[in-house]
Design an enzyme around this catalytic site. Structure first.
Site, short mmCIF file in Angstrom:
data_model
loop_
_atom_site.label_atom_id
_atom_site.label_comp_id
_atom_site.label_asym_id
_atom_site.label_seq_id
_atom_site.Cartn_x
_atom_site.Cartn_y
_atom_site.Cartn_z
N ARG A 177 0.85 -1.18 0.00
CA ARG A 177 0.00 0.00 0.00
C ARG A 177 0.89 1.24 0.00
NH1 ARG A 177 -3.10 2.84 4.83
NH2 ARG A 177 -4.46 4.17 3.61
N HIS A 188 -7.59 6.67 0.44
CA HIS A 188 -8.51 5.56 0.70
C HIS A 188 -9.11 5.01 -0.60
CE1 HIS A 188 -9.68 7.04 5.04
NE2 HIS A 188 -8.59 6.28 5.06
N ARG A 240 -7.99 14.02 13.17
CA ARG A 240 -7.77 15.10 12.20
C ARG A 240 -8.99 16.01 12.11
NH1 ARG A 240 -6.43 10.95 7.69
NH2 ARG A 240 -4.72 9.87 8.72
#
Ligand code: AMP
Length: 395
Positions: free
Chosen positions: A90, A179, A240
Site C-alpha cells: 500500500r 482511501h 484530524r
C-alpha cells in the site's frame, strides 16, 4: 495451496501484513508489528486462528520485517510452500502519475520518494517498507498499489483548488484523495449487492474509520472525494480536523505563536474526535455521551453534521443518488453514527430501517427500507484483498 500474495501496509512505526489467496479472498495469515523504533516493540502473528504475540524491541522496519519472516518460518505457513507469487504494497500518495498498480522498480521508488512532500506522513514509511521487503524477498515481484489511484481521474472541477494557477502548478497543489482502494472495492461490491450494473449507479461511499473520507462515484468512476492534497481535508476524523478555514493557521501562527510543525501536529493528531472529546475511538465517545458528557455529545453532532453536508453536496454533484454505502471501523460497526448521519435526509429519498441498521455488520447488507429510493448499504471494506487482487492482475 493456490497462489498467495503478501500484502504489506507499512506505517511510520508499524507494519501490518496479510498473506492472501486473492482468488478466494482468503486470509491465510496476518499480523502486525507495532512501536517500531520505540523502546518496546510488539508483534502479533495470526495463523489458523491462533495468535502468536511477542514483546521485544524492534529498532527499525528492516528488523521488523525480518522478524515477521522468522515468524512465518517458525509458526507457519512456510512462505515458499504457501505459493507466494508477489508482494503488494500500500502506498498512500501516487500523485497524478499513477492511475493503477505498478511493478516496483527503481523509477517507481524514486517517484514515491519524490512525492514525499505531497504525502509527508505516509510515503516515507511506505517507501521504507518496500525497500526492506525487496531486500528480504528478492525473488518475487513487488507491486505498489496507490491510495490515490482511484481518484487520479477526478474531473478537473473537483480536483482543482481555487489557488493561483502558477503556484498550484509549480508545487503540484491539487486534490489527490486517499482511501481509493477501499472506495473502489466498496463501490464495485455495492453494485453487486444491489444487483445492478455499476455503469448506471450514482453512489456515495462513506469510509469511516480512524481516518474518514467520502466519495461520489458515477458509473464506477470517482467524480469527487473529500480528502484533498493530503488526507487532512474533508470529514471529521479520529484525530484530524477535516475541513477547516485555512485562516485558522494564520491566526494560530500570528496570535498563538505556533510554528508550522506544531499546527501540523495539532490538525493531524490532536483534533477531530480526540480534540473535541478527548478520545479518537467512537466507542469511548458513546460511553461519555451516555454519562451526559456535553463535549462528547457535541463531538458526535459535529461528526454527523459534516457527514450530512457531504451527502447533500455529493447528491447535488451527481444530480441524484442511487446507493449510499457505509464502510470501515465506524461505518461497519456503529449503528448510532449511521442513523445520526442520515437523520433528516428523507427528502433525498433516504430511509434507514432501524431494525436492519441495528448492530455491527460483518457481511454486505442492505440497511434501508424496501421503499427507500436510495439503497443504503453496509459493506465491510477489504483493502488488503483488493491490493492482493490488483497485485495479481499485474503479473
Ligand atoms: P479503522 O480505521 O477502519 O480500523 O476504524 C477504527 C475505528 O473504528 C475506531 O477508532 C473506532 O472508532 C471504530 N470502531 C471499531 N470497532 C468498533 C465497534 N465495535 N463499534 C463502534 N466503533 C468501532
Amino acid at each position: 495451496m493456490s497462489s498467495t500474495v503478501l500484502v504489506i501496509n507499512s506505517g511510520s512505526s508499524s507494519i501490518k501484513y496479510q498473506l492472501i489467496e486473492p482468488d478466494e479472498g482468503t486470509v491465510v495469515a496476518s499480523g502486525l508489528v507495532e512501536r517500531i523504533g520505540e523502546g518496546s516493540g510488539h508483534l502479533r502473528h495470526t495463523y489458523r486462528g491462533k495468535d502468536t504475540t511477542l514483546a521485544e524491541p524492534v529498532p527499525d522496519h528492516g528488523a521488523g520485517l525480518r522478524r515477521v519472516l522468522e515468524l512465518f518460518a517458525e509458526v507457519g505457513p512456510d512462505l515458499a510452500s504457501a505459493g507466494i507469487v508477489a508482494v503488494g504494497h500500500r502506498v498512500v500518495q501516487g500523485g497524478a502519475r499513477y492511475s493503477g498498480p505498478v511493478l516496483v522498480d527503481e523509477k517507481v521508488l524514486a517517484d514515491i520518494e519524490e512525492l514525499i512532500p505531497l504525502g509527508p506522513l505516509h510515503n516515507p514509511a511506505n517507501l521504507r517498507g518496500i525497500e526492506v521487503a525487496r531486500e528480504l524477498l528478492p525473488d518475487v515481484p513487488h507491486v505498489a498499489v496507490f491510495d490515490t489511484a482511484f481518484f487520479s481521474e477526478l474531473p478537473d472541477s473537483a480536483a482543482t483548488y481555487a489557488l493561483d494557477r502558477e503556484v498550484a502548478t509549480r508545487y503540484r497543489v491539487r486534490r489527490y484523495g486517499a482511501h481509493g482502494t477501499s472506495h473502489q472495492y466498496v463501490s464495485r461490491t455495492a453494485a453487486e449487492v444491489v444487483g445492478r450494473p455499476l455503469a448506471e449507479l450514482r453512489q456515495i461511499v462513506l469510509h469511516l474509520g480512524n481516518g474518514a473520507s467520502a466519495s461520489a462515484v458515477v458509473g464506477g468512476r470517482a467524480v469527487d472525494t473529500s480528502m484533498g492534497m493530503t488526507p487532512l481535508e474533508g470529514l471529521v476524523m479520529g484525530t484530524r480536523t477535516g475541513d477547516i478555514d485555512p485562516a485558522v493557521i494564520f491566526h494560530l501562527h500570528r496570535n498563538a505563536g505556533m510554528g508550522v510543525d506544531e499546527i501540523d501536529d495539532l490538525f493531524n493528531r490532536r483534533s477531530g474526535l480526540k480534540g473535541l472529546a478527548g478520545h479518537n475511538d467512537v466507542r469511548e465517545i458513546h460511553r461519555l455521551v451516555a454519562e451526559g458528557d456535553a463535549a462528547a455529545r457535541l463531538a458526535l453532532d459535529v461528526y454527523s453534521h459534516r457527514l450530512r453536508k457531504y451527502i447533500g453536496a455529493y447528491a447535488a454533484v451527481m444530480g441524484g443518488l442511487d446507493v449510499l454505502t457505509f464502510t470501515a471501523g465506524i461505518g461497519e460497526n456503529d449503528d448510532i453514527v449511521r442513523s445520526e448521519a442520515l437523520a433528516g435526509l428523507e427528502f433525498l429519498g433516504i430511509e434507514l430501517d432501524p431494525e436492519r441498521n441495528a448492530g455491527r455488520v460483518k457481511e454486505p447488507k442492505v440497511v434501508s427500507t424496501d421503499s427507500s429510493a436510495v439503497t443504503v448499504l453496509v459493506v465491510p471494506t477489504r483493502e488488503e484483498q483488493e491490493i492482493a487482487q490488483q497485485t495479481l492482475s499485474l503479473l
